[in-house]
Design a protein around this motif. Sequence first.
Motif, PDB file in Angstrom:
ATOM      1  N   ALA A   2      31.283  41.279  39.826  1.00  0.00           N
ATOM      2  CA  ALA A   2      32.704  41.116  39.507  1.00  0.00           C
ATOM      3  C   ALA A   2      33.275  39.864  40.164  1.00  0.00           C
ATOM      4  O   ALA A   2      34.147  39.205  39.598  1.00  0.00           O
ATOM      5  CB  ALA A   2      33.482  42.346  39.954  1.00  0.00           C
TER       6      ALA A   2
ATOM      7  N   MET B  61      38.452  42.862  45.643  1.00  0.00           N
ATOM      8  CA  MET B  61      36.996  42.999  45.516  1.00  0.00           C
ATOM      9  C   MET B  61      36.279  42.503  46.771  1.00  0.00           C
ATOM     10  O   MET B  61      35.314  43.112  47.221  1.00  0.00           O
ATOM     11  CB  MET B  61      36.481  42.270  44.271  1.00  0.00           C
ATOM     12  CG  MET B  61      37.023  42.801  42.950  1.00  0.00           C
ATOM     13  SD  MET B  61      36.917  44.584  42.708  1.00  0.00           S
ATOM     14  CE  MET B  61      35.193  44.878  42.731  1.00  0.00           C
TER      15      MET B  61
ATOM     16  N   PHE C  17      36.989  39.883  35.206  1.00  0.00           N
ATOM     17  CA  PHE C  17      36.749  41.292  35.498  1.00  0.00           C
ATOM     18  C   PHE C  17      38.060  42.070  35.478  1.00  0.00           C
ATOM     19  O   PHE C  17      38.132  43.179  34.945  1.00  0.00           O
ATOM     20  CB  PHE C  17      36.052  41.435  36.854  1.00  0.00           C
ATOM     21  CG  PHE C  17      35.802  42.854  37.248  1.00  0.00           C
ATOM     22  CD1 PHE C  17      34.799  43.597  36.647  1.00  0.00           C
ATOM     23  CD2 PHE C  17      36.580  43.451  38.229  1.00  0.00           C
ATOM     24  CE1 PHE C  17      34.577  44.914  37.012  1.00  0.00           C
ATOM     25  CE2 PHE C  17      36.359  44.765  38.601  1.00  0.00           C
ATOM     26  CZ  PHE C  17      35.359  45.499  37.987  1.00  0.00           C
TER      27      PHE C  17
END
Length: 173
Positions: free
Chosen positions: A79, A63, A86
């Motif tokens: 997230a 991410m 997540f």
Amino acid sequence: MRTDTYPPYLDGGGHGWRDSATRYALLPLRIFLGVTFIYAGLDKLTDSAFMKDGGAGSIGDTMRAVRDSSAIPALVDLALKNPVGFGYAIALGELAVGIGALIGLLTRLAALGGALISLSLWLTVSWASDPYYYGNDLVYLMAWLPLVLAGAPYLSLDAAWHNRRRQRAGDFD
């Protein structure tokens, strides 16, 4: 004499094989998406590296790596507040969507869930794919849409429930 008809034994009824092919056209897509999403969910749940905040192959590092190239960085930031949570949400969502699609249980809802998962992954993880068709999440999003629209009218729990309700309604007429 008609030459465009086919014998009924090809589909077990009075319809031609083309009618059967049309009727079951979404079944291969449903099976493929169901199996693929079940596999994706189980793969994430059983990958010890994935379900971590940091480290090679972790959801957290993934991410952070895509944040600046995503279409909606705020979604990635959300997230990143709890990457492991997540990761579990995505994995369990993929598992639920895959099971629903595969057995035809609440198929339209499952397909909508699959489309939303694919949309969120396209807008975050695979947004920067260039050219765009290298990112598979967009393809998955488009593949879910026919199932959102049509559901699973054959060989599914949805169809069995629909037929049972229709038979019960017919018993009272």
